[in-house]
Structures are given as C-alpha cells and as structure tokens.
Write an enzyme that holds these catalytic residues in place. Structure first.
Site, PDB file in Angstrom:
ATOM      1  N   GLY A 112       0.793  -1.220   0.000  1.00  0.00           N
ATOM      2  CA  GLY A 112       0.000   0.000   0.000  1.00  0.00           C
ATOM      3  C   GLY A 112       0.827   1.272   0.000  1.00  0.00           C
TER       4      GLY A 112
ATOM      5  N   ILE B 268       5.965   3.148  -3.195  1.00  0.00           N
ATOM      6  CA  ILE B 268       6.667   2.256  -4.121  1.00  0.00           C
ATOM      7  C   ILE B 268       5.891   0.956  -4.300  1.00  0.00           C
ATOM      8  CG2 ILE B 268       8.773   0.916  -4.493  1.00  0.00           C
ATOM      9  CD1 ILE B 268       9.195   3.873  -4.921  1.00  0.00           C
TER      10      ILE B 268
ATOM     11  N   GLU C 274      -4.277  -1.058   6.927  1.00  0.00           N
ATOM     12  CA  GLU C 274      -5.446  -1.590   6.216  1.00  0.00           C
ATOM     13  C   GLU C 274      -6.005  -0.592   5.209  1.00  0.00           C
ATOM     14  OE1 GLU C 274      -8.791  -2.509   8.616  1.00  0.00           O
ATOM     15  OE2 GLU C 274      -8.890  -0.560   9.589  1.00  0.00           O
TER      16      GLU C 274
ATOM     17  N   ALA D 205       9.025  -4.282  -0.313  1.00  0.00           N
ATOM     18  CA  ALA D 205       9.068  -2.816  -0.236  1.00  0.00           C
ATOM     19  C   ALA D 205       8.707  -2.287   1.149  1.00  0.00           C
ATOM     20  CB  ALA D 205       8.117  -2.222  -1.279  1.00  0.00           C
TER      21      ALA D 205
ATOM     22  N   LYS E 202      10.978   4.585   6.527  1.00  0.00           N
ATOM     23  CA  LYS E 202      11.914   5.298   5.660  1.00  0.00           C
ATOM     24  C   LYS E 202      12.275   6.701   6.132  1.00  0.00           C
ATOM     25  CE  LYS E 202       8.294   7.206   2.692  1.00  0.00           C
ATOM     26  NZ  LYS E 202       7.777   7.370   1.331  1.00  0.00           N
TER      27      LYS E 202
ATOM     28  N   LYS F  17      20.476   5.831   1.163  1.00  0.00           N
ATOM     29  CA  LYS F  17      20.881   6.101   2.544  1.00  0.00           C
ATOM     30  C   LYS F  17      21.597   4.914   3.182  1.00  0.00           C
ATOM     31  CE  LYS F  17      17.255   9.535   3.019  1.00  0.00           C
ATOM     32  NZ  LYS F  17      16.970   9.533   1.566  1.00  0.00           N
TER      33      LYS F  17
ATOM     34  N   VAL G   3      11.998   9.609  -4.328  1.00  0.00           N
ATOM     35  CA  VAL G   3      11.056   9.550  -5.440  1.00  0.00           C
ATOM     36  C   VAL G   3      10.057  10.695  -5.299  1.00  0.00           C
ATOM     37  CG1 VAL G   3      11.239   7.117  -6.033  1.00  0.00           C
ATOM     38  CG2 VAL G   3       9.727   7.793  -4.175  1.00  0.00           C
TER      39      VAL G   3
ATOM     40  N   ARG H 261      18.533  18.007  10.236  1.00  0.00           N
ATOM     41  CA  ARG H 261      17.844  17.166  11.206  1.00  0.00           C
ATOM     42  C   ARG H 261      18.707  15.970  11.582  1.00  0.00           C
ATOM     43  NH1 ARG H 261      12.246  16.269   8.127  1.00  0.00           N
ATOM     44  NH2 ARG H 261      13.736  15.651   6.532  1.00  0.00           N
TER      45      ARG H 261
END
Length: 342
Positions: free
Chosen positions: A15, A18, A41, A94, A98, A140, A178, A270
């Site tokens: 979901g 990516i 969900e 995936a 992140k 990263k 992206v 940060r």
C-alpha cells in the site's frame, strides 16, 4: 513481462508509494496471482480497490487473482504460515520505515521493521522456495549516517547472505528520493505554499537525487530480471538537485516570488541527515548491466558480513530493551562505515 506472466507475485508494503506502483506495473504483466501484503489496512484497501477497477476495465483472457493481506512483517511465524499457504514464486519486498529523523527518534522500530522484518520475509521465502526476491533499498544505505540507512544496509546483508546460501537470485536495489511519495519534500513544499509559507529547507547546500515513482519501479522490475543472486543494484538517477532550487522552482510555477510573497527559511539539519546522499562512492567498483541506467555495486555485492546472525541477535535484544546506545553500537560493529552524528 515474461518473468511475471502466470506467476504468483507477492509485494510487501503493497500500500506504500513504491509498493502500490509495483502492484500497478506487475498487474500489466498478467501474473496468475498478485498478493498485496501490508500493515496499514486503509492503504491496502485503496490499492486493492484500484486494481479491481483496473481488472474490470480491461478483462484478460487469463484472469488475475488479487489477494489482500493485512499482516505485520515483524511476526516471523505469521510470515511463514502465509508464505506456506500462498506459495508466492516472486517477492518484491518494499515494506520499511523510511523517514530518517523519525527513525533516529525511534531506533527500536527501525531495527524490528527494517532489519528483523526483512529477515522474517527472507526466511519465509527461503523456506517455501521463492524463486526470485527483490528488496527495495535506499541510497541512505551507502556510508550511512542515520539509523534508517544503517538498518537498510543491514537488511541488504540479510538478502545477500540468503542468496549466497541458496544460490537463488535474491537481490537488493538502491535508489534515492522519489517524487510524489508520502512525506516527499515536494508535497511538503506544496502544502507550505498553499498555507502562505514559509517554505522550510534544512540547509542552503542540501542536495538529493530524485526520480519519478513509475520510472524507479520500472527499473526495479527490470533489475529483478538481471539478478543472478546477491547483487546490490543501484539506479542511475542523474544529477542531484539542490533542495532550495526545487523550492524556488515550485514558487515560480505557483506564480509567486521569494521574499515578496513567501519566504524560504533554513531550519538546520535534522538528526541523521547528510548534506548529500551518495549513490556512487569513491573506492567502489561499478559494473555495467545490459540496462544503461542500472549498475551493480561490486564491493557491496561481494561483501560477506562476519557474525551476521550474532549481530542480529544483539540488535534484536537491544531493540527489545529500547536501548539506543546498544543499537548504535551493534550497528557500528556490523557496518563499519556507519558514522552516526556525534
């Protein structure tokens, strides 16, 4: 298309930005079954409904079975049972946390999801003879300065070790930011412009690689065909872009002027962030592939982690105790190039 047609294909994080695009593009290759696995969900509901509408609009001679699974990759037994029931033949992994600053603040979550979750999915794939396995990694993971990046590099090592032991095409694919993903800087800037500003940028010199989601996913799918086992692929994402230039371009496209209509404010780096991420690094060997925008990072591909199992046990215990210092220390032991901010 030839690789995916008629196969049972599973996408973890189905979901996400990516993962959902992977599902869209995989559907076009007419798999026998497309399995959407995710923890949230609502996002799984949305992509499942979208794909159902797509199937209804374009009926196929060979119908595609769509299966929606709500499951957390952090539960190894759950993963193994699902894989035994559904017998996927190809897996695109995936699912991951992140966001760099959030993972700096929640290191135990980065360990349990990005590293231990990947190990659970890999172990389930090995136990059920999954033919091909593709992990979505990140720029990263290269010389990581963040816990997120270090956990993605550690997850690459898990996939690499599985490929070495099984002699199967289990690979990782690295790429940068992206455009349009949830949490993307472009969406943040657009919200800030709509609210009348200011636009916040961490540092005037910060740069990032960018690629559209469909292009990145197309290259991930093509990387899956190129893999023989253990490769760390990286995508050529062109030249990095200064974030402040991106902010100024969006201002101009909105018909606004910096300083007159909206200010750009620099807020400071940060935790865990770098001025610029590295895809190609000095001292690394790169091998061309038949695709001009896909390369193999030879050093990362050939690297064999010593004491990987022991390190994962130590990291698991540190995460269970929510012990940040132990997490950082054990990640440094496993990944010597990991350099956390002082």
């Amino acid at each position: 298309r030839e690789q995916l047609r008629g196969k049972r294909v599973l996408v973890t994080g189905g979901g996400g930005s990516i993962g959902s695009e992977l599902c869209r593009q995989i559907l076009r290759s007419s798999p026998a079954e497309l399995i959407l696995l995710g923890h949230g969900e609502n996002s799984i509901f949305e992509i499942h409904a979208e794909l159902q509408r797509e199937i209804a609009k374009h009926p196929r001679n060979e119908p595609v079975v769509l299966t929606a699974l709500i499951a957390d990759i952090r539960f190894g037994d759950r993963m193994l049972r699902l894989f035994r029931q559904l017998r996927p033949e190809i897996v695109f992994h995936a699912a991951a946390h992140k966001h760099v600053p959030l993972m700096e603040a929640n290191p135990a979550e980065a360990i349990t999801n990005n590293l231990l979750g990947t190990r659970n999915v890999v172990n389930a794939a090995l136990a059920t003879n999954v033919e091909r396995f593709v992990m979505i990694s990140s720029d990263k993971a290269v010389n990581p300065s963040s816990i997120m990046g270090a956990t993605k590099r550690a997850a690459e090592l898990v996939v690499h070790e599985a490929a070495r032991k099984s002699k199967r095409p289990y690979v990782a694919v690295r790429f940068g930011n992206v455009l349009g993903s949830r949490g993307s800087v472009v969406l943040t800037f657009k919200r800030q412009i709509a609210a009348g500003g200011p636009i916040t940028v961490t540092h005037p010199d910060v740069k990032r690689y960018f690629m559209t989601i469909p292009e990145a996913v197309q290259l991930v799918l093509q990387s899956s065909v190129l893999g023989y086992g253990g490769e760390v692929f990286l995508l050529d994402m062109g030249e990095p872009i200064r974030i402040v230039d991106l902010a100024r371009d969006l201002l101009k496209l909105s018909g606004l002027e910096e300083g007159r209509d909206i200010d750009i404010v620099f807020t400071g780096m940060r935790p865990g962030e770098k001025l610029f991420e590295e895809l190609f690094i000095s001292g690394e060997e790169y091998q061309a592939t038949p695709h001009e925008k896909i390369f193999i990072a030879a050093n990362a591909t050939g690297f064999e982690a010593q004491g990987l199992d022991e390190a994962i046990v130590a990291l698991s215990e540190a995460a269970e105790d929510n012990d940040r210092d132990a997490i950082v220390r054990n990640l440094q032991n496993l990944i010597p190039e990991y350099a956390p901010p002082i």
